[in-house]
Enzyme design. Structure first.
Site, PDB file in Angstrom:
ATOM      1  N   GLU A 226     -11.256 -11.313 -14.289  1.00  0.00           N
ATOM      2  CA  GLU A 226     -11.813  -9.959 -14.234  1.00  0.00           C
ATOM      3  C   GLU A 226     -11.184  -9.290 -13.025  1.00  0.00           C
ATOM      4  OE1 GLU A 226     -13.582  -8.544 -16.410  1.00  0.00           O
ATOM      5  OE2 GLU A 226     -14.612 -10.087 -17.546  1.00  0.00           O
ATOM      6  N   CYS A 260     -14.932  -1.911  -9.250  1.00  0.00           N
ATOM      7  CA  CYS A 260     -13.720  -2.145 -10.052  1.00  0.00           C
ATOM      8  C   CYS A 260     -13.548  -1.104 -11.136  1.00  0.00           C
ATOM      9  CB  CYS A 260     -13.773  -3.536 -10.669  1.00  0.00           C
ATOM     10  SG  CYS A 260     -15.261  -3.815 -11.636  1.00  0.00           S
TER      11      CYS A 260
HETATM   12  P1  NAD Z   1     -10.084 -10.871  -3.731  1.00  0.00           P
HETATM   13  O1  NAD Z   1      -9.126 -11.115  -4.840  1.00  0.00           O
HETATM   14  O2  NAD Z   1      -9.555 -10.628  -2.377  1.00  0.00           O
HETATM   15  O3  NAD Z   1     -11.124 -12.083  -3.594  1.00  0.00           O
HETATM   16  C1  NAD Z   1     -11.938 -12.523  -4.663  1.00  0.00           C
HETATM   17  C2  NAD Z   1     -12.372 -13.953  -4.407  1.00  0.00           C
HETATM   18  O4  NAD Z   1     -11.224 -14.797  -4.439  1.00  0.00           O
HETATM   19  C3  NAD Z   1     -13.050 -14.211  -3.059  1.00  0.00           C
HETATM   20  O5  NAD Z   1     -14.121 -15.096  -3.242  1.00  0.00           O
HETATM   21  C4  NAD Z   1     -11.938 -14.850  -2.243  1.00  0.00           C
HETATM   22  O6  NAD Z   1     -12.416 -15.695  -1.225  1.00  0.00           O
HETATM   23  C5  NAD Z   1     -11.223 -15.661  -3.303  1.00  0.00           C
HETATM   24  N1  NAD Z   1      -9.825 -15.965  -2.990  1.00  0.00           N
HETATM   25  C6  NAD Z   1      -8.942 -15.213  -2.291  1.00  0.00           C
HETATM   26  N2  NAD Z   1      -7.739 -15.841  -2.226  1.00  0.00           N
HETATM   27  C7  NAD Z   1      -7.873 -17.008  -2.906  1.00  0.00           C
HETATM   28  C8  NAD Z   1      -6.999 -18.082  -3.202  1.00  0.00           C
HETATM   29  N3  NAD Z   1      -5.736 -18.087  -2.795  1.00  0.00           N
HETATM   30  N4  NAD Z   1      -7.470 -19.118  -3.933  1.00  0.00           N
HETATM   31  C9  NAD Z   1      -8.733 -19.139  -4.373  1.00  0.00           C
HETATM   32  N5  NAD Z   1      -9.630 -18.146  -4.117  1.00  0.00           N
HETATM   33  C10 NAD Z   1      -9.205 -17.087  -3.390  1.00  0.00           C
HETATM   34  O7  NAD Z   1     -10.971  -9.629  -4.244  1.00  0.00           O
HETATM   35  P2  NAD Z   1     -12.147  -8.863  -3.501  1.00  0.00           P
HETATM   36  O8  NAD Z   1     -11.584  -8.095  -2.353  1.00  0.00           O
HETATM   37  O9  NAD Z   1     -13.296  -9.760  -3.255  1.00  0.00           O
HETATM   38  O10 NAD Z   1     -12.592  -7.836  -4.665  1.00  0.00           O
HETATM   39  C11 NAD Z   1     -11.909  -6.646  -4.892  1.00  0.00           C
HETATM   40  C12 NAD Z   1     -11.052  -6.706  -6.144  1.00  0.00           C
HETATM   41  O11 NAD Z   1     -11.786  -7.250  -7.220  1.00  0.00           O
HETATM   42  C13 NAD Z   1     -10.606  -5.333  -6.609  1.00  0.00           C
HETATM   43  O12 NAD Z   1      -9.276  -5.390  -7.067  1.00  0.00           O
HETATM   44  C14 NAD Z   1     -11.554  -5.038  -7.771  1.00  0.00           C
HETATM   45  O13 NAD Z   1     -11.070  -4.101  -8.707  1.00  0.00           O
HETATM   46  C15 NAD Z   1     -11.716  -6.396  -8.359  1.00  0.00           C
HETATM   47  N6  NAD Z   1     -12.973  -6.511  -9.100  1.00  0.00           N
HETATM   48  C16 NAD Z   1     -12.918  -6.643 -10.471  1.00  0.00           C
HETATM   49  C17 NAD Z   1     -14.098  -6.706 -11.201  1.00  0.00           C
HETATM   50  C18 NAD Z   1     -14.104  -6.840 -12.702  1.00  0.00           C
HETATM   51  O14 NAD Z   1     -15.159  -7.095 -13.271  1.00  0.00           O
HETATM   52  N7  NAD Z   1     -12.978  -6.674 -13.386  1.00  0.00           N
HETATM   53  C19 NAD Z   1     -15.321  -6.648 -10.533  1.00  0.00           C
HETATM   54  C20 NAD Z   1     -15.321  -6.513  -9.153  1.00  0.00           C
HETATM   55  C21 NAD Z   1     -14.149  -6.463  -8.447  1.00  0.00           C
END
Ligand code: NAD
Length: 480
Positions: A226, A260
């Protein structure tokens, strides 16, 4: 040698921190012994989850206020209501989803009966973001529980107070062999990803999504990604401008624009651009007190994220972009005013990157074709909003844009449609969640094909091959 009480337990006690491998193995051992939890068991867990969530409503509101000044009412609406809709929908429909589905029998399978049953995939990994810390952590847990799959979940490190409470909440409902929580950042996520989980559900940015998919590929785990991106909003010449301004203002500026599916940029028909700009400015002034002291304005989650928003704004302004309204910010509270930018050049960062904050580019366009052409230049969006009185305009968008949802005269509501499905396409995601789609993502759809009679028919196409088998084979072709 004495066996039993003197032996070390295979796994550490519940309260002791487990390594990723131990957590996975513990779930795998349990899953082998209980490969298909009963409907009653799954429903009990979901009901307990519901009760545990409601018990902590005030504490979670306080935590999210502490994490990024999210207003209590927004927590009620965008975290509790959304989670409860998903939970109650799942409780209501789970018996139906779990029932084996009888499939029709084509002529060539005469004498057989086919059923499809959803069985749990097995231990699954859930990695959650911070922007809707409650619903985006508990949502996939609801689906994993419904499917009967044990899970390990990692909430985001950027909302630490909420994450700690969620850990307590989840651990009060699930024994670790059914549900375990790991707190921490990317390094913890990466160590979890090394385990051979059956399914990985990730919500976050497209950049990290790629890393997640690479990690899952090592074990050929299925994924639900997502992700995010730039969701466009088209304001047609025929739109009710006040209604459109209200929808855009709510969709874009609630949660400080950190959503998002928030409208990322506006494409406004040139004929009504001035009138819509006035309506939008008026609506922002009605909804928010000017400045950065308004408690209804959710703050930016961290200093790093705040600085990025500032940099996006400075980049646009230095390219000569006019600010229609807003532009103010306060690094101490990390609040940024609801800000609208008029016609930023295509080369600016606000037109290139997902904004994920309360900055809204307003671009005048020549009509539907121009809007569609601009959307087509970018990666596929998670959502596409269209404000119009003309259904033909909506048809043009839904036929042309490959996106998770096209919404007419509203923003955000697709998230609370539990009959869904919810998800993106390409850069905005892979797979679907919510409701039955979420249940299926954590389930293995298994075919059970029973031959009941007609063994002689099969023998007609089996060796020795000759005119008889050729004739029968051709006959079958006529009845496909
Ligand atoms: P992010 O990708 O920075 O982090 C998401 C999660 O991934 C966190 O728990 C983080 O600790 C973990 N993570 C980061 N690097 C990792 C790695 N190398 N290996 C494993 N886990 C890792 O995203 P964010 O800043 O928390 O959220 C914002 C983004 O999420 C935006 O792009 C937004 O559009 C998207 N988002 C999408 C939805 C949806 O339903 N499609 C919902 C909410 C947010």
């Amino acid at each position: 040698m004495t066996i039993g009480s003197e032996k070390e337990p295979i796994f550490p006690a519940y309260s002791i921190e487990m390594t990723a491998q131990q957590a996975y193995e513990r779930q795998q051992v349990h899953f082998r012994a209980h490969p298909n939890p009963s409907l009653e068991h799954r429903r009990r867990r979901l009901k307990d989850l519901r009760a545990a969530l409601l018990e902590r409503e005030e504490a979670l509101k306080d935590a999210l206020w502490g994490d990024f000044s999210k207003p209590a009412y927004e927590v009620e609406l965008t975290e509790f209501l959304t989670t409860l809709i998903e939970l109650d929908h799942t409780l209501r429909h789970l018996p139906q989803w779990m029932k084996p589905q009888r499939k029709p029998t084509p002529f060539v399978l005469i004498g057989t009966r086919t059923d499809v049953q959803c069985l749990p995939k097995g231990p699954s990994l859930i990695i959650a973001p911070w922007n809707y810390a409650v619903v985006l952590t508990l949502g996939p847990i609801i689906h994993a529980t419904a499917a009967g799959s044990p899970f390990v979940v990692k909430p985001s490190e950027h909302t630490p107070r909420a994450a700690q409470l969620l850990k307590e909440l989840i651990e009060s409902v699930y024994p670790p062999e059914e549900g375990t929580v790991f707190l921490g950042g990317p390094e913890v996520g990466a160590s979890l990803l090394e385990q051979p989980f059956s399914h990985v559900h990730f919500t976050g940015s497209p950049a990290v999504g790629r890393t997640i998919m690479e990690g899952a590929a090592k074990h050929l785990a299925s994924v639900t990604l997502e992700l995010g991106g730039k969701s466009p909003t088209y304001i047609d010449r025929s739109a009710d401008l006040l209604d459109a301004a209200r929808g855009v203002c709510f969709g874009k500026f609630s949660n400080g624009g950190q959503t998002c599916i928030a409208p990322d940029y506006l494409l406004v028909h040139r004929d009504i651009a001035d009138a819509f700009a006035a309506a939008l400015k008026g609506e922002i002034e009605r909804a928010y007190v000017p400045g950065t002291d308004d408690a209804d304005l959710t703050a930016i989650v961290s200093p790093r994220h705040f600085e990025r928003q500032q940099a996006l704004l400075e980049d646009a302004v230095s390219a000569g972009t006019e600010i229609l309204t807003g532009g103010g910010s306060d690094p101490r509270s990390r609040r940024i005013e609801a800000t609208v930018l008029i016609d930023p050049p295509e080369t600016t960062r606000v037109m290139q990157e997902e904004i994920f904050g309360p900055i809204l580019p307003f671009v005048a366009v020549d009509g539907v074709d121009d809007a569609l052409e601009r959307i087509d230049r970018r990666p596929k969006p998670l959502s596409t909003y269209v404000y119009t009185k003309d259904d033909a305009v909506v048809e043009r968008f839904s036929a042309s844009v490959r996106t998770g949802a096209v919404c007419k005269n509203t923003t955000m509501l697709q998230f609370v449609q539990p009959f869904g499905p919810f998800g993106g396409e390409g850069n905005s995601g892979i797979g679907r969640s919510h409701g039955e789609a979420g249940f299926r993502a954590f389930s293995n759809e298994q075919v059970v094909l029973r031959r009941r009679w007609g063994g002689w028919i099969l023998r007609l196409v089996q060796p020795p091959y000759g005119p008889r088998t050729t004739w029968i084979g051709r006959l079958f072709r006529k009845f496909t």
